[in-house]
Structures are given as structure tokens and as C-alpha cells.
Write an enzyme that holds these catalytic residues in place. Structure first.
Site, PDB file in Angstrom:
ATOM      1  N   SER A 116       0.808  -1.216   0.000  1.00  0.00           N
ATOM      2  CA  SER A 116       0.000   0.000   0.000  1.00  0.00           C
ATOM      3  C   SER A 116       0.847   1.274   0.000  1.00  0.00           C
ATOM      4  O   SER A 116       1.667   1.464  -0.890  1.00  0.00           O
ATOM      5  CB  SER A 116      -0.967  -0.045   1.181  1.00  0.00           C
ATOM      6  OG  SER A 116      -1.872   1.022   1.100  1.00  0.00           O
ATOM      7  N   HIS A 117       0.679   2.083   1.034  1.00  0.00           N
ATOM      8  CA  HIS A 117       1.336   3.385   1.094  1.00  0.00           C
ATOM      9  C   HIS A 117       2.712   3.301   1.754  1.00  0.00           C
ATOM     10  O   HIS A 117       3.366   4.324   1.911  1.00  0.00           O
ATOM     11  CB  HIS A 117       0.443   4.326   1.896  1.00  0.00           C
ATOM     12  CG  HIS A 117       0.027   3.692   3.196  1.00  0.00           C
ATOM     13  ND1 HIS A 117      -0.955   2.719   3.245  1.00  0.00           N
ATOM     14  CD2 HIS A 117       0.493   3.829   4.455  1.00  0.00           C
ATOM     15  CE1 HIS A 117      -1.083   2.290   4.493  1.00  0.00           C
ATOM     16  NE2 HIS A 117      -0.224   2.953   5.244  1.00  0.00           N
ATOM     17  N   ASP A 280      -2.409   6.630  -3.494  1.00  0.00           N
ATOM     18  CA  ASP A 280      -1.250   6.035  -2.808  1.00  0.00           C
ATOM     19  C   ASP A 280      -0.583   4.934  -3.634  1.00  0.00           C
ATOM     20  O   ASP A 280      -0.879   4.767  -4.818  1.00  0.00           O
ATOM     21  CB  ASP A 280      -1.681   5.496  -1.437  1.00  0.00           C
ATOM     22  CG  ASP A 280      -2.472   4.204  -1.542  1.00  0.00           C
ATOM     23  OD1 ASP A 280      -3.187   4.036  -2.542  1.00  0.00           O
ATOM     24  OD2 ASP A 280      -2.362   3.355  -0.629  1.00  0.00           O
ATOM     25  N   ASP A 282      -0.803   1.717  -4.031  1.00  0.00           N
ATOM     26  CA  ASP A 282      -1.607   0.774  -4.807  1.00  0.00           C
ATOM     27  C   ASP A 282      -2.928   1.390  -5.271  1.00  0.00           C
ATOM     28  O   ASP A 282      -3.831   0.680  -5.707  1.00  0.00           O
ATOM     29  CB  ASP A 282      -1.860  -0.506  -4.003  1.00  0.00           C
ATOM     30  CG  ASP A 282      -2.590  -0.236  -2.690  1.00  0.00           C
ATOM     31  OD1 ASP A 282      -2.496   0.890  -2.179  1.00  0.00           O
ATOM     32  OD2 ASP A 282      -3.269  -1.139  -2.182  1.00  0.00           O
ATOM     33  N   ASP A 284      -5.513   2.760  -3.870  1.00  0.00           N
ATOM     34  CA  ASP A 284      -6.831   2.622  -3.241  1.00  0.00           C
ATOM     35  C   ASP A 284      -7.154   3.815  -2.335  1.00  0.00           C
ATOM     36  O   ASP A 284      -8.314   4.041  -2.014  1.00  0.00           O
ATOM     37  CB  ASP A 284      -6.986   1.284  -2.499  1.00  0.00           C
ATOM     38  CG  ASP A 284      -5.961   1.068  -1.413  1.00  0.00           C
ATOM     39  OD1 ASP A 284      -5.009   1.879  -1.311  1.00  0.00           O
ATOM     40  OD2 ASP A 284      -6.091   0.085  -0.664  1.00  0.00           O
ATOM     41  N   ARG A 285      -6.140   4.575  -1.935  1.00  0.00           N
ATOM     42  CA  ARG A 285      -6.416   5.760  -1.120  1.00  0.00           C
ATOM     43  C   ARG A 285      -6.519   7.003  -1.997  1.00  0.00           C
ATOM     44  O   ARG A 285      -5.979   7.023  -3.103  1.00  0.00           O
ATOM     45  CB  ARG A 285      -5.284   5.989  -0.116  1.00  0.00           C
ATOM     46  CG  ARG A 285      -5.205   4.925   0.943  1.00  0.00           C
ATOM     47  CD  ARG A 285      -4.157   5.279   1.982  1.00  0.00           C
ATOM     48  NE  ARG A 285      -4.227   4.318   3.076  1.00  0.00           N
ATOM     49  CZ  ARG A 285      -3.614   4.464   4.236  1.00  0.00           C
ATOM     50  NH1 ARG A 285      -2.880   5.528   4.468  1.00  0.00           N
ATOM     51  NH2 ARG A 285      -3.739   3.553   5.186  1.00  0.00           N
ATOM     52  N   LYS A 379     -11.282  -0.094  -1.267  1.00  0.00           N
ATOM     53  CA  LYS A 379     -11.413   1.340  -1.444  1.00  0.00           C
ATOM     54  C   LYS A 379     -10.791   1.695  -2.785  1.00  0.00           C
ATOM     55  O   LYS A 379     -10.029   0.924  -3.346  1.00  0.00           O
ATOM     56  CB  LYS A 379     -10.761   2.102  -0.293  1.00  0.00           C
ATOM     57  CG  LYS A 379      -9.333   1.741   0.001  1.00  0.00           C
ATOM     58  CD  LYS A 379      -8.930   2.322   1.356  1.00  0.00           C
ATOM     59  CE  LYS A 379      -7.606   1.745   1.807  1.00  0.00           C
ATOM     60  NZ  LYS A 379      -7.646   1.306   3.202  1.00  0.00           N
TER      61      LYS A 379
HETATM   62  C1  G1P Z   1      -4.341   1.899   8.344  1.00  0.00           C
HETATM   63  C2  G1P Z   1      -5.536   2.820   8.418  1.00  0.00           C
HETATM   64  C3  G1P Z   1      -6.800   2.032   8.169  1.00  0.00           C
HETATM   65  C4  G1P Z   1      -6.691   1.312   6.826  1.00  0.00           C
HETATM   66  C5  G1P Z   1      -5.426   0.488   6.778  1.00  0.00           C
HETATM   67  C6  G1P Z   1      -5.201  -0.125   5.415  1.00  0.00           C
HETATM   68  O1  G1P Z   1      -4.452   0.893   9.312  1.00  0.00           O
HETATM   69  O2  G1P Z   1      -5.597   3.479   9.666  1.00  0.00           O
HETATM   70  O3  G1P Z   1      -7.880   2.911   8.170  1.00  0.00           O
HETATM   71  O4  G1P Z   1      -7.784   0.484   6.618  1.00  0.00           O
HETATM   72  O5  G1P Z   1      -4.297   1.303   7.083  1.00  0.00           O
HETATM   73  O6  G1P Z   1      -5.060   0.861   4.429  1.00  0.00           O
HETATM   74  P1  G1P Z   1      -3.709   0.967  10.730  1.00  0.00           P
HETATM   75  O7  G1P Z   1      -2.240   1.163  10.453  1.00  0.00           O
HETATM   76  O8  G1P Z   1      -4.276   2.159  11.444  1.00  0.00           O
HETATM   77  O9  G1P Z   1      -4.031  -0.325  11.394  1.00  0.00           O
HETATM   78 ZN    ZN Z   2      -3.272   1.494  -0.370  1.00  0.00          ZN
END
Ligand code: G1P
Ligand code: ZN
Length: 546
Positions: A116-117, A280, A282, A284-285, A379
């Protein structure tokens, strides 16, 4: 070409978090590490039977190790007897696009390679997760079972076939398995075309509307270029940092004001475009900005909810909406006024899946820059941008006007998240344990001058399958409905991260322009005192505020 059985030793610690298995690249590069996980996954999915008749979707966000992992998984899928794998060209598929491909092509599931990010590159993070037939993240039952199996696996099966050329679309065969290298954008674009008024958005761009879309050198780039510049006619250069890089240009591909500071500067400066957006690693954000104006993700969900029926895909209205517990209550207020059901779920997209599958909600979102709908089961960053573009096009209002309209009608939820990163795990655990111990005595107390109405540790009973998820975050709610939420991140790969979520509802429109951190200062003080943040972590202030 033949199928080999290789010996592997069990891997401890292959425990997937809420978003799949995420580890440092160097961990994934250990011999047999990825293979061990994939074999355990295939075994759980198919038992002893070959996977004949099954189609697997495969792709990732293009980060370092993506290509080599794709080749390994193709060879293991071939050894497992899959009928077909659909792999994105270049090994690329964004997370929402994978979900779209699984659903549109009727695949049995898909493997997404992404962290992801989280930063990428040889020293960065890598990740793998499985999405099921509905296009959404695998249920916890499956991930737990895969984890258990990785701890006892003694061998895995893999073809010794040559690598498949990934950079051109086309069909290949491996051990009798069909491999189709597909256009990573086509299915995804088809889904968006069914939802949004592309003609109206085209006219918006033709009238001179300027958008700056920062793809953060990540996988959103090719999607945004094809759809926003290619199909919707935005001028070339609208999408910047569009080419996916293995290390995301050395940056942190997370679309928030801290990591997308360059985009924020562009939107705040002279000659700013009408709208800004980012996605981000991938894709999705999403983050949405207006000229000189930052939209909070919680407000974004509220605005999309308020105006959903202006968009073709949601014209018939919303079955319901859902937000994660720490997300602000802005959407609750809008939904209540509309007579639409609003659900509060634990953090993480997977909790929305059941509600979406059961047709109980149409839109959902999280404060962490995630918004989506029932069109896929993830998302979807670019979807949110298209939604906003559609609303601007058909209302004639600017991004800022759309948000202010919701504030005027429902009040403004002043909101911020403070992250304390890199805390030694045992200290973070001690902080939470101490806080939990005090929970039952907090109601009625005054701390840092604030009157606490109630406090609990959020527990969620899934309305669809009745499953219960406990200890999802400590909520402390004041008499005026302000709240502070504490939870530990489940996605980090280094130490622990404490997240503190602060929210105060401001009905008075003359106070809507107070700086958010100033408006929340009393709550910050309350949070610090309640949890003993500095005493436990040694940190006097958060490392990231969004
Ligand atoms: C974080 C975000 C959460 C999201 C997740 C995956 O998780 O806070 O909302 O669903 O990334 O993108 P966290 O690190 O808080 O567990
Ligand atoms: Zn992501």
C-alpha cells in the site's frame, strides 16, 4: 518444463495483518519465504485437489520485487493446476483494479502484491494479500488458516518454466495453464464508465477546469492518465508523477498533507488549479483538495453521501453508508438527515465487505484517506476523484463550496489524527493496557478540564454474520459529544504506532474557519493526560498529524 517439489522449512512469523502479509523486501527475498506463503494459500484454497477450473488474477503496485514475485507465483499457480492466470501488463494492477477484474471476469480470486502506502525500494516494504471471489480481502478465517499452515509446511511445488514476458499483452501457456497478460486499465475503466457522467466531466475539462492529480510515482499513474487525460480530455500534464517507480521516487506514497506536501503547496499557491488529488502506492487511497482548501477524508465521505444521487451510478439512492469507528461522525449527520442507515465498523476495509455484499451499504469510507462503494470490494482512489469531478461538473460548485455546504447544514466536525510512530512495542502495549484498565472508572470524571460522559473499548458485532470483533479501539466521549479514540496501528512494519483520533463538532458557522489544531487543543491535552503518552513513549508531540 517440469514441476519440482522443493523442500522448505516452516516459516514462523508469516502472520498477515489486516491488509495481508507485509514485511521488509529483505524478508521476502529470503529463500522460499514467498513460496512458503503462496503454497500455504493454495493448500488452504484447494486442499489436495488441483486448481483446475479456477482463474486467478495477479498483479501488484509495481514496487521493487513485484516482477520477480509475479514470476514465482505464475510458476506455482501452474504447478498447482490453475486453468488460467490473468496478470496485469508489467505485473501491474492497482488494488481496486484487481477487485474489478476478479468481479468482471468471474475469477475465483486474486493475489495483490503491495504494501500500500508504505515506502518501496530494496530497503522498503513488500506485501502480498489474497482477495476472494467477491473481489474483497479474504476473510480472517482464511488468513488465519494460511498462517497456521506456513508454520508446518515442508515442501512446495513450482514449475521450472522460463519467465513469461510481462511487458506486452498476450497469451502464454505454462504446464497447460493459460496465462493472459491483460491491459491493467480496461476492466477498471469500464466499471467507472458505468458509474459516472463522463460527458459532463469531459465538458468540465473542455471549459478550462484545471486538475492536478499527483500519482506519487505509484500505480495510480497509468489509470489516471488513461482515464482522466485519455478519456476525459484533461490536458496532458494534468496527472503528474505518473510513471510507477519501483521505489516511488524514494518518497512515501501516502496521499495526505504530510507526504503529498508538494501537491498541497501547488493548491495553496498563486495560480493554483481548481482541484488537486492524489492516490497512494496501490491507488486505493485518495486525497482531495480544492483551490486553497484541503478536504478531510471524513468530510469527503459526507459530501459524496449528501450528493450521491447526482451521479448516474447512485441515482437510485443509497442503501446505507458505513464509516470506520475512528472516522468523524460527519457522514452520520448527513445520513441521519437523509434517512439513510449509517454503520460504524472497526478500522480496516474488510469490515465493509459483508455490508456491501449484503446490499446494506452503498458508500463507505475511513479517515485514513479511503473511500469507496459497492462497485468493487476495495477502497478506490481514482473512483473518489471521478466522483468529485462529477459533482463539480453537475453542481457548478467548487470543491470548497461543496464542503462548506455540508458544514453549513450539519455543522463542522473538527477532526485530526495524531500518530506517534516507532514506539517500542512493549511500551505501546503498556500504554494501551493502562488505558484499558482505567476505562470503567472514566465515566463522570473530569480530566484536563473535560467532562467525560462515557468510555469503552469498541466492540463490533457484524450485522450480517454475527461475528464479534473486540478491542477495536478505546473511545472516550465527552458530554458535548467530542471524542478521543486511541488504537495501535495494525499495518506498520517497524515498532508500534499509536494513533490518537480527535473530533469536536462545531455547529456555529462563524467558528468553522478556526485552525483545526487550535480547535482541538483541549482534546489533545486530554488525550495526553489520559493515556500518559509522553510518560510511556518519551514523545512530547506526534510524529505525523493529518
Ligand atoms: C491503516 C488505516 C486504516 C486502513 C489500513 C489499510 O491501518 O488506519 O484505516 O484500513 O491502514 O489501508 P492501521 O495502520 O491504522 O491499522
Ligand atoms: Zn493502499
Amino acid at each position: 518444463m517440469s514441476i519440482q517439489t522443493l523442500t522448505t522449512t516452516p516459516f514462523d512469523g508469516q502472520k498477515p495483518g489486516t491488509s495481508g502479509l507485509r514485511k521488509k523486501v529483505t524478508v521476502f527475498q529470503q529463500p522460499h519465504y514467498l513460496e512458503n506463503f503462496v503454497q500455504a494459500l493454495f493448500d488452504e484454497l484447494h486442499g489436495d485437489a488441483p486448481a483446475s477450473g479456477h482463474t486467478l488474477v495477479l498483479g501488484g503496485d509495481g514496487r521493487f520485487h513485484n516482477r520477480s514475485a509475479v514470476q514465482t507465483i505464475l510458476k506455482m499457480a501452474a504447478a498447482r493446476g490453475y486453468s488460467q492466470v490473468l496478470v496485469g501488463q508489467g505485473g501491474i494492477l492497482s488494488t481496486p483494479a484487481t477487485s474489478a477484474v476478479i468481479r468482471r471476469r468471474g475469477a475465483s480470486g486474486g493475489i495483490i502484491l503491495s504494501a500500500s502506502h508504505n515506502p518501496g525500494g530494496p530497503d522498503g516494504d513488500f506485501g502480498i494479500k489474497y482477495n476472494a471471489t467477491n473481489g474483497g480481502p479474504a476473510p480472517e478465517k482464511l488468513t488465519e488458516a494460511v498462517f497456521e499452515r506456513t508454520r508446518s509446511l515442508s515442501s512446495y511445488r513450482i514449475s521450472d518454466a522460463a519467465d513469461i514476458p510481462l511487458d506486452t499483452q498476450g497469451a502464454h501457456q505454462m504446464e497447460g495453464m493459460g496465462i493472459e497478460v491483460i491491459d491493467p486499465v480496461a476492466d477498471y475503466a469500464a466499471v467507472q464508465r458505468e458509474l459516472f457522467d463522463f460527458d459532463a466531466i469531459r465538458r468540465l475539462f473542455a471549459s478550462g477546469f484545471r486538475l492536478r492529480y499527483d500519482a506519487m510515482w505509484a500505480v495510480g499513474g497509468p489509470y489516471a492518465k488513461a482515464i482522466i487525460e485519455g478519456e476525459l480530455g484533461a490536458p496532458a500534464g494534468t496527472v503528474v508523477n505518473a510513471e510507477p517507480k519501483e521505489d516511488f521516487g524514494g518518497l512515501h506514497p501516502d496521499p495526505n498533507p504530510v507526504y503529498a506536501d508538494d501537491l498541497v503547496a501547488q493548491l495553496m499557491g498563486a495560480g493554483a488549479p481548481d482541484m488537486g488529488a492524489a492516490s497512494d502506492g496501490d491507488a486505493d487511497r485518495n486525497m482531495i483538495l480544492g483551490r486553497g482548501f484541503i478536504v478531510s477524508p471524513s468530510d469527503s465521505l459526507a459530501v459524496l453521501t449528501a450528493h450521491a444521487q447526482r451521479v448516474p451510478g447512485y441515482r437510485r439512492g443509497l442503501a446505507g453508508v458505513a464509516r470506520s469507528m475512528p472516522t468523524s461522525t460527519a457522514v452520520d449527520r448527513v445520513a441521519r438527515a437523509m434517512g439513510v442507515a449509517c454503520f460504524e465498523t472497526p478500522t480496516g476495509w474488510k469490515f465493509f465487505g459483508n455490508l456491501l455484499d449484503a446490499g446494506q451499504v452503498t458508500l463507505c469510507g475511513e479517515e485514513s484517506y479511503g473511500t469507496g462503494s459497492d462497485h468493487v470490494r476495495e477502497k478506490d482512489g481514482l473512483w473518489a476523484v471521478l466522483f468529485w469531478l462529477n459533482l463539480v461538473a453537475v453542481t457548478g460548485q467548487s470543491v470548497e463550496e461543496l464542503v462548506r455546504g455540508v458544514w453549513r447544514e450539519h455543522g463542522r466536525c473538527m477532526y485530526s489524527r495524531h500518530d506517534y510512530e516507532g514506539i517500542p512495542t512493549e511500551r505501546a502495549d503498556a500504554l494501551m493496557a493502562e488505558l484499558r484498565n482505567r476505562l470503567s472508572s472514566l465515566a463522570g470524571q473530569t480530566v484536563a478540564g473535560q467532562h467525560i460522559a462515557w468510555a469503552d473499548d469498541f466492540s463490533y458485532t457484524d450485522p450480517v454474520d454475527g461475528s464479534v470483533s473486540q478491542r477495536q479501539g478505546v473511545r472516550v466521549v465527552l458530554e458535548d459529544s467530542s471524542r478521543v479514540v486511541f488504537r495501535l496501528s495494525g499495518t506498520g512494519t517497524e515498532g508500534a504506532t499509536l494513533r490518537v483520533y480527535l473530533e469536536r463538532h462545531e455547529p456555529d458557522a462563524t467558528r468553522h474557519d478556526l485552525p483545526v489544531q487550535q480547535a482541538l487543543a483541549p482534546l489533545v491535552q486530554l488525550a495526553g493526560e489520559l493515556a500518559g503518552i509522553e510518560r510511556h513513549t518519551g514523545m512530547g508531540s506526534p510524529s505525523v498529524m493529518t
